[in-house]
Design a protein around this motif. Structure first.
Motif, PDB file in Angstrom:
ATOM      1  N   LEU A   1       0.768   7.907   0.674  1.00  0.00           N
ATOM      2  CA  LEU A   1      -0.605   7.426   0.520  1.00  0.00           C
ATOM      3  C   LEU A   1      -1.424   8.530  -0.164  1.00  0.00           C
ATOM      4  N   ASP A   2      -1.349   8.578  -1.481  1.00  0.00           N
ATOM      5  CA  ASP A   2      -1.951   9.685  -2.228  1.00  0.00           C
ATOM      6  C   ASP A   2      -3.465   9.718  -2.100  1.00  0.00           C
ATOM      7  N   ARG A   3      -4.113   8.558  -2.103  1.00  0.00           N
ATOM      8  CA  ARG A   3      -5.578   8.550  -2.003  1.00  0.00           C
ATOM      9  C   ARG A   3      -6.020   9.109  -0.643  1.00  0.00           C
ATOM     10  N   LEU A   4      -5.356   8.710   0.421  1.00  0.00           N
ATOM     11  CA  LEU A   4      -5.691   9.237   1.744  1.00  0.00           C
ATOM     12  C   LEU A   4      -5.434  10.739   1.799  1.00  0.00           C
ATOM     13  N   LYS A   5      -4.360  11.165   1.201  1.00  0.00           N
ATOM     14  CA  LYS A   5      -4.041  12.600   1.163  1.00  0.00           C
ATOM     15  C   LYS A   5      -5.151  13.389   0.486  1.00  0.00           C
TER      16      LYS A   5
ATOM     17  N   LEU B   1      -3.853   6.087  10.242  1.00  0.00           N
ATOM     18  CA  LEU B   1      -3.118   5.759   9.013  1.00  0.00           C
ATOM     19  C   LEU B   1      -3.170   4.260   8.740  1.00  0.00           C
TER      20      LEU B   1
ATOM     21  N   ALA C   1      -0.138  11.176   5.613  1.00  0.00           N
ATOM     22  CA  ALA C   1      -0.395  10.496   4.340  1.00  0.00           C
ATOM     23  C   ALA C   1       0.648  10.892   3.300  1.00  0.00           C
TER      24      ALA C   1
ATOM     25  N   ARG D   1       0.799  -1.220   0.000  1.00  0.00           N
ATOM     26  CA  ARG D   1       0.000   0.000   0.000  1.00  0.00           C
ATOM     27  C   ARG D   1       0.835   1.276   0.000  1.00  0.00           C
ATOM     28  N   SER D   2       2.050   1.215   0.548  1.00  0.00           N
ATOM     29  CA  SER D   2       2.854   2.427   0.716  1.00  0.00           C
ATOM     30  C   SER D   2       4.238   2.234   0.113  1.00  0.00           C
TER      31      SER D   2
ATOM     32  N   ASP E   1      -8.809   0.900   3.203  1.00  0.00           N
ATOM     33  CA  ASP E   1      -8.949   1.811   2.064  1.00  0.00           C
ATOM     34  C   ASP E   1     -10.122   2.756   2.250  1.00  0.00           C
TER      35      ASP E   1
ATOM     36  N   ILE F   1      -4.787   2.071   5.559  1.00  0.00           N
ATOM     37  CA  ILE F   1      -3.985   1.146   4.766  1.00  0.00           C
ATOM     38  C   ILE F   1      -4.679  -0.201   4.627  1.00  0.00           C
TER      39      ILE F   1
END
Length: 408
Positions: A287-291, A248, A282, A215-216, A255, A252
């Motif tokens: 973690l671009d989607r979380l950002k 966080l 993020a 994921r990261s 999602d 992960i």
């Protein structure tokens, strides 16, 4: 699309529909040594390799001296032929010559454009052809950009018509929604198979290296990169609050944007502040989607107390939309925003943003619907807040260009 509805039967309604669609495919055919092909005689052709579209084999036939003797070799002919067994194959066609000067393709003949007028063409049997006996005048072709270095290139598109009838489904299998996130989250919560422990402040969290690495990119490099250590079983995380790191990890594995109410038993910290910390984390761990999820939440929750710190965060972590929202909000509520603790932090940490804020204030003031009373209120405060005189009098320039003086 043609829809056929059947008559009601025994008081029960039923329906079906006929769906007509094309299965499209293309083939590129190049002829090198065009001049050597001339003189074959009318009716003689050069064939491309066969290609498959819509379950049938096809080929392109190029006649350098034309297909008909009566044309006296004045035209070249091009045809697309059905090269496999088939009866009453209905299809649409397009023939394109390619510019050799880099200008792209020039469509000469397209059956797709005339589908409503004449419908698809029907090929009765193997060897049936569609095309043009007088595709291009030969003298014009040989002086055009289509022929270069004795090379001719053409593009063919075939759309085979398929018809199917859709009736009512004879089954009712209910497919449940994906529960992958819940299953992975169970592994995290139960600590089943965990092989890494994170020490965050006074709290520790157990997790799985493979899931984190998947994921990261940061965790992937840390555990399995060239300088990573796959044998490590404990990592200390600095500059991150424990509840932020827990959120966080929740993202992960699931999602989904975590709920701070579930992570923390009780908190008086505003959600915008927690979302700011989560966005920074993020970005730190890739973690671009979380950002982006955090960016959306912060755009929705912008207010006078947090807009300055959020603006600084948006600049630091490259969030252009969030930055624009904050600049506009701060410009239209400048008097209140300048009284916040975050604004003083913004003056110290990101002085470059103050000039952008000033430009935004000016653009807001220039709008015809701006209220003069609000402009006057803004003018009474110094955006830069600098002491320009030793006698305790501060001076600044408001967006309208007037110099203002106020007691420090």
């Amino acid at each position: 699309m043609i829809v056929n509805c059947s008559e009601p039967n025994n008081g029960l309604d039923s329906s079906s529909r006929s769906v007509n669609e094309t299965v499209n495919g293309s083939h590129h055919f190049t002829i090198r040594g065009y001049s050597l092909a001339k003189g074959m005689g009318p009716g003689k052709y050069i064939a491309s390799d066969t290609f498959s579209i819509g379950g049938y084999e096809w080929a392109i036939y190029f006649y350098p001296d034309g297909k008909n003797p009566e044309d006296s070799s004045m035209y070249v002919s091009v045809f697309i032929a059905l090269a496999s067994e088939g009866t009453d194959v209905r299809a649409l066609f397009e023939l394109t010559l390619s510019h050799q000067s880099g200008k792209g393709k020039h469509p000469l003949h397209s059956h797709f454009d005339r589908a409503l007028e004449s419908g698809p063409y029907t090929l009765k049997y193997r060897g049936s052809m569609w095309g043009y006996k007088r595709f291009f005048r030969r003298t014009s072709l040989e002086t055009s950009d289509f022929l270069k270095d004795d090379c001719l290139s053409m593009h063919c598109t075939v759309g085979v018509v398929r018809t199917r009838v859709e009736g009512p489904k004879s089954y009712s299998v209910i497919v449940p929604p994906s529960d992958m996130g819940q299953s992975l989250k169970y592994l995290l919560d139960s600590e089943t198979g965990c092989d890494i422990t994170f020490q965050v402040g006074e709290e520790s969290f157990r997790a799985h290296k493979l899931i984190l690495a998947a994921r990261s990119p940061v965790f992937r490099a840390q555990f399995f990169g060239l300088v990573g250590n796959p044998n490590s079983d404990k990592v200390e995380i600095e500059d991150v609050e424990p509840f932020i790191f827990k959120a966080l990890l929740q993202f992960i594995y699931s999602d989904e944007l975590p709920s701070f109410d579930e992570i923390m038993d009780s908190t008086t910290t505003p959600s915008a502040i927690m979302m700011q910390h989560l966005l920074a984390a993020a970005d730190r761990f890739g973690l671009d989607r979380l950002k982006q999820l955090c960016e959306v939440k912060l755009c929705e929750e912008v207010n006078a107390e947090t807009v300055a710190t959020t603006l600084s965060l948006a600049e630091q972590h490259r969030c252009p939309q969030l930055k624009a929202i904050c600049l506009k909000f701060a410009a239209t509520n400048l008097g209140v925003v300048m009284q916040s603790e975050g604004f003083r932090h913004l003056e110290e940490s990101c002085p470059s943003l103050l000039s952008e804020l000033l430009e935004t204030v000016a653009s807001v003031d220039e709008k015809p619907n701006s209220v003069s009373g609000n402009n006057k209120k803004r003018s009474g405060s110094s955006i830069f807040g600098l002491d320009l005189a030793a006698d305790g009098v501060a001076e600044s320039v408001n967006p309208n260009g007037r110099r203002l003086r106020r007691r420090a």
